[in-house]
Design a protein around this motif. Sequence first.
Motif, PDB file in Angstrom:
ATOM      1  N   ASP A  58       0.826  -1.213   0.000  1.00 39.52           N
ATOM      2  CA  ASP A  58       0.000   0.000   0.000  1.00 39.52           C
ATOM      3  C   ASP A  58       0.856   1.256   0.000  1.00 39.52           C
ATOM      4  N   THR A  62       1.302   4.515  -2.740  1.00 37.65           N
ATOM      5  CA  THR A  62       0.755   5.824  -2.387  1.00 37.65           C
ATOM      6  C   THR A  62       1.586   6.922  -3.046  1.00 37.65           C
TER       7      THR A  62
ATOM      8  N   ARG B 377     -10.037  12.765   7.450  1.00 31.41           N
ATOM      9  CA  ARG B 377      -9.235  12.328   6.322  1.00 31.41           C
ATOM     10  C   ARG B 377     -10.075  12.297   5.043  1.00 31.41           C
ATOM     11  N   ALA B 381      -9.548  14.386   1.513  1.00 29.25           N
ATOM     12  CA  ALA B 381      -9.530  13.727   0.199  1.00 29.25           C
ATOM     13  C   ALA B 381     -10.541  14.385  -0.737  1.00 29.25           C
ATOM     14  N   ALA B 385      -9.817  16.243  -4.333  1.00 31.79           N
ATOM     15  CA  ALA B 385     -10.496  15.950  -5.600  1.00 31.79           C
ATOM     16  C   ALA B 385     -10.883  17.248  -6.296  1.00 31.79           C
ATOM     17  N   ARG B 402     -12.256   8.631  -8.585  1.00 28.44           N
ATOM     18  CA  ARG B 402     -11.065   8.385  -7.774  1.00 28.44           C
ATOM     19  C   ARG B 402     -11.360   8.633  -6.296  1.00 28.44           C
ATOM     20  N   LEU B 403     -12.130   9.704  -6.032  1.00 26.96           N
ATOM     21  CA  LEU B 403     -12.478  10.025  -4.649  1.00 26.96           C
ATOM     22  C   LEU B 403     -13.271   8.878  -4.020  1.00 26.96           C
ATOM     23  N   ALA B 405     -13.206   5.786  -4.824  1.00 25.46           N
ATOM     24  CA  ALA B 405     -12.304   4.645  -4.619  1.00 25.46           C
ATOM     25  C   ALA B 405     -11.418   4.874  -3.393  1.00 25.46           C
ATOM     26  N   GLU B 406     -10.894   6.103  -3.266  1.00 25.68           N
ATOM     27  CA  GLU B 406     -10.007   6.405  -2.133  1.00 25.68           C
ATOM     28  C   GLU B 406     -10.745   6.269  -0.801  1.00 25.68           C
ATOM     29  N   VAL B 407     -11.957   6.841  -0.781  1.00 27.24           N
ATOM     30  CA  VAL B 407     -12.709   6.825   0.471  1.00 27.24           C
ATOM     31  C   VAL B 407     -13.148   5.396   0.801  1.00 27.24           C
ATOM     32  N   ALA B 409     -11.516   2.798   0.153  1.00 23.14           N
ATOM     33  CA  ALA B 409     -10.327   2.131   0.706  1.00 23.14           C
ATOM     34  C   ALA B 409     -10.139   2.518   2.177  1.00 23.14           C
ATOM     35  N   MET B 410     -10.400   3.796   2.508  1.00 23.52           N
ATOM     36  CA  MET B 410     -10.251   4.228   3.905  1.00 23.52           C
ATOM     37  C   MET B 410     -11.263   3.524   4.809  1.00 23.52           C
TER      38      MET B 410
END
Lengths: 292, 424
Positions: A58, A62, B377, B381, B385, B402-403, B405-407, B409-410
């Motif tokens: 990961d 990043t 966080r 993010a 974006a 993308r946002l 997907a990122e969120v 993942a969080m």
Amino acid sequence: MKRPGAGWSFAAPALIVIGLFFVGPVVAALLLSFTDFDLYALADPHNLRLVGLRNYVDVLQTPLFWQALGNTLYFVGIGVPLSLLVSLGAALLLDSRLARCKPFFRTALFAPVVTTIVAVAVVFRYLFHTRYGLVNYGLGWLGLEPIDWLGDAAWSMPTIILFAVWKNFGYNMIILLAGLQAIPQELHEAARIDGAGSWQRLRHITLPLLAPTLLVVSIITVAGYFQLFAEPYVMTRGGPLQSTTSVLYFMYEEGFKWWNLGRASAIAFLLFVLILAVTSLLLRLSRRWGAA
Amino acid sequence: MKPRLAFWLALAILALSLCSCRRADERTVLRFWGMGREGEVVAQLIAEFEREHPQIHVEVQQLPWTAAHEKLLTAFAGDALPDVCQLGNTWLAEFAALGALQPLDGYVAQSPIVEKDDYFTAAWDTNVIGGKLLGLPWYLDTRVLFYRKDLLARAGFLDAPRTWEQWQGAMAAIKSEAGADAYAILLPLDEFEPLLQLALQQDEPLLLDGGTRANFRSAGFRRAFAFYTDMFRQQWAPAMSDTQISNVWNEFARGFNTFYITGPWNIGEFKRRLPAELADAWATAPLPSSDGRGGGVAGGTSLALFASSRQQQAAWQLIEFLSRPAMQLRLHALTGDLPPRRSVWSEPALANDEYAQAFRVQFEQARPPPPVAEWERIAIAMQLAAERVVRGGVSSEDALARLDAEVDAMLEKRRWMRAQEQAR
């Protein structure tokens, strides 16, 4: 059989302390880096999962890690040579027989090392202030445009480098000065009789004899500069546009701001491997250089 | 040697424990952590509390906001939390997840001072997590429109806009009036609050399934996101970060921007820092919304009681004391903080304050951000974006994908925990 036992018992206090406060935490951190220890795991250990190498994968995926790595390499690549040059220059000046008031200057040049970084950062933020700063005042006096030292992503790292070099050069200077004073004066005298100029004496006597000290100093400095943290923490908080986020700062945010301790440990070990690789490369190069 | 050492050690321990016993007998010691400006002034309120409760002594420790979060988490890990603490609303979820907060429902039910109905609904609801009240609102925070009346009038508008459509019309007129070097609105690209206000005006939630799934491609968020990024595309807002603006008050005073979205503390700052000739040239208004209903983020700070506290009753007394309308009025006088109780707003100090009224109007419609520990966080993010679209030229569709997907993942850990819970 008695002797080794006695030896161990004498070494035991030190070994226990090292084991408790160094080996233990390092092993724990390594184990932590294979888990997803986070806020939820802190609340309830049942929320802890073994994730193998996922933290490492990961982190390597990043973008901010790579940016932080780039920033750190920038800092090390420019900061270390600059710091060594300044330290060497100051040490040579202090070692010169022409210098007066040596104890005073030695203390004055060493003073930045013992100052508190937070207090000094406040002073530096004023010096480098875009509008009221002394530095920009000087630039204006020379007819140059003011520079947004800490707010412009292109200038923030140079400012941090200047700050770090000023703060740290005195330490290396003292070590180099000790090395310089160990060089026998007879060699200089003999070279002078043979007609060597001051530059030739520096190149052919001082630097070769100082090489072992320089090697030690550069390894310490490289290892130290890779761990850039306090300077951006007190000056820029990693900004602007993450241009002063170092690997260690990235680790700090991941670990203590977002409390992803598993991932932060993985970053710490990546940094450790990197520093190990670079310093052993330095050692190997110097050995080859010494052999040749 | 050994028995002697043990004897002295025992004596020392005895002496220590005697000391602490005697002290505890005299007065209960409460530890209170306050942050920023409130941490500085709360001592004045607490002096009165100690006069009323001579048996309680309160130790106030002041933390800077920038270090408070780390310090609190570290204190939790080290079992060194105080009894009472001032806690930002967005942190409540985090400490709730840790199980560090003591539910206050029982105390509130018996309290003659704390009345649920007197509090702004949104402020109260922010403190209810998993059906339990985990904090008591202390002061409010939402972001409203600060604007230059004179510049707005010059562009042909007498009143502040109420809908996005009116707002866009005003911004277009101001920009054509102002030329290339000035703008209609200042939206620092590294602040997530303005975009978040617009996003929380929409009906669609930002996270789905109990805060385990991102929902940034909903029609509502798309609408807010498009409106936000469009202000930059139209050149109504400059693509600048906070660090590039040396002094927002100076810029506002010289007409660089007509609108500015910011919070309650800036009422005092604007009064103090704007030149005298502009004293009557600015005003505040609730944020315009797409449908004119208004709304924004229900933020603020609460007083929380930590579950680890061994003097829960005394700690509650302190929280109750600070929640008294009279004390909230004092806090407002000292700091400008806006009280969460409606009854305090009818006092002249607030009822006659035209600048504060915008906050009150907006707060009636405000909504809390999703109560998940990862929220801060996620908000960062979200802003990144927007920055990618404005500065990086990425398309909104790609940035939002993308946002999400990122969120997602969080929130992976939350999904896993939810699955575990359901399996049990």
